[in-house]
Design a protein around this motif. Sequence first.
Motif, PDB file in Angstrom:
ATOM      1  N   ARG A  93       0.814  -1.215   0.000  1.00 48.73           N
ATOM      2  CA  ARG A  93       0.000   0.000   0.000  1.00 48.73           C
ATOM      3  C   ARG A  93       0.851   1.269   0.000  1.00 48.73           C
ATOM      4  NH1 ARG A  93      -5.066  -1.713   0.274  1.00 48.73           N
ATOM      5  NH2 ARG A  93      -5.548  -3.605   1.405  1.00 48.73           N
ATOM      6  N   ARG A  94       2.124   1.142   0.248  1.00 50.38           N
ATOM      7  CA  ARG A  94       3.017   2.304   0.218  1.00 50.38           C
ATOM      8  C   ARG A  94       3.545   2.576  -1.181  1.00 50.38           C
ATOM      9  NH1 ARG A  94       7.287   0.343   4.129  1.00 50.38           N
ATOM     10  NH2 ARG A  94       6.475  -1.603   3.349  1.00 50.38           N
ATOM     11  N   ALA A  95       3.432   1.599  -2.090  1.00 52.76           N
ATOM     12  CA  ALA A  95       3.941   1.774  -3.452  1.00 52.76           C
ATOM     13  C   ALA A  95       3.050   2.742  -4.222  1.00 52.76           C
ATOM     14  CB  ALA A  95       3.985   0.432  -4.171  1.00 52.76           C
ATOM     15  N   GLN A  96       3.666   3.464  -5.121  1.00 50.70           N
ATOM     16  CA  GLN A  96       2.924   4.424  -5.934  1.00 50.70           C
ATOM     17  C   GLN A  96       2.312   3.711  -7.132  1.00 50.70           C
ATOM     18  OE1 GLN A  96       5.140   7.890  -6.909  1.00 50.70           O
ATOM     19  NE2 GLN A  96       3.532   8.796  -8.126  1.00 50.70           N
ATOM     20  N   GLY A  97       1.025   3.976  -7.407  1.00 57.48           N
ATOM     21  CA  GLY A  97       0.331   3.339  -8.521  1.00 57.48           C
ATOM     22  C   GLY A  97       0.762   3.934  -9.853  1.00 57.48           C
ATOM     23  N   VAL A  98       0.473   3.211 -10.929  1.00 54.82           N
ATOM     24  CA  VAL A  98       0.788   3.684 -12.268  1.00 54.82           C
ATOM     25  C   VAL A  98      -0.196   4.793 -12.631  1.00 54.82           C
ATOM     26  CG1 VAL A  98       1.004   3.009 -14.690  1.00 54.82           C
ATOM     27  CG2 VAL A  98       1.644   1.412 -12.890  1.00 54.82           C
ATOM     28  N   ASP A  99       0.317   5.838 -13.263  1.00 56.31           N
ATOM     29  CA  ASP A  99      -0.506   6.979 -13.663  1.00 56.31           C
ATOM     30  C   ASP A  99      -1.607   6.527 -14.621  1.00 56.31           C
ATOM     31  OD1 ASP A  99      -1.306   9.663 -13.997  1.00 56.31           O
ATOM     32  OD2 ASP A  99      -0.025   9.865 -15.758  1.00 56.31           O
TER      33      ASP A  99
END
Length: 197
Positions: free
Chosen positions: A47-53
């Motif tokens: 949940r800390r990872a940044q999602g793909v735009d």
Amino acid sequence: MSKLAKPTMITGIRAGCALILALAVSACGEPRIDASQTGPFAPGIDRRAQGVDGVEVGHRLIAAGEFELAIRSFNRAALDRGGFDAEILSGLGTANLGLGRLNQAEKLLRRATTEFDPYPEDLNNLGVVLMERGETFEAIQIFRKAFALDDGESTLIRDNLRLALAKSENSATVEINENQYKLVRRGSSDFLIRTAS
């Protein structure tokens, strides 16, 4: 005493062979999951990872021919960004162009090129929409503007301009079949007009 020793010795040999056989069979089996580090279950979501735009996802979906899903992705990106910018409007216009929704594609691409600084790719796609709608003379002006903004580096825009000029020259003397030109997806968001073979 020797009569009793023989069966015990045979039993011991059998037990030894069985143990060797069991070890050999277990060594040939599938590797076991190391439950000490991750457990036997699949890893969870970071949940800390940044999602793909969403815009990047939209362009990938366009490249895959999934235009409806691309429209949803661009709309989610607009919510994330707090509104529509040139890149999202262009992506939505290109996805609608892929679906053959020329009116929506034209409106979105015109917004992308008038409300924001125009990019050559956006002007190119607007020119393709205009060609499909039969508005050849306006499409030529749009392609010329895109070609000038791109400093003549894009062969895609140059080819589109050349075909639009050829169509306008032929239209004065020869009636051109409407199905002579078709759209071909090129790259992630550009379309190229090619004559049908």
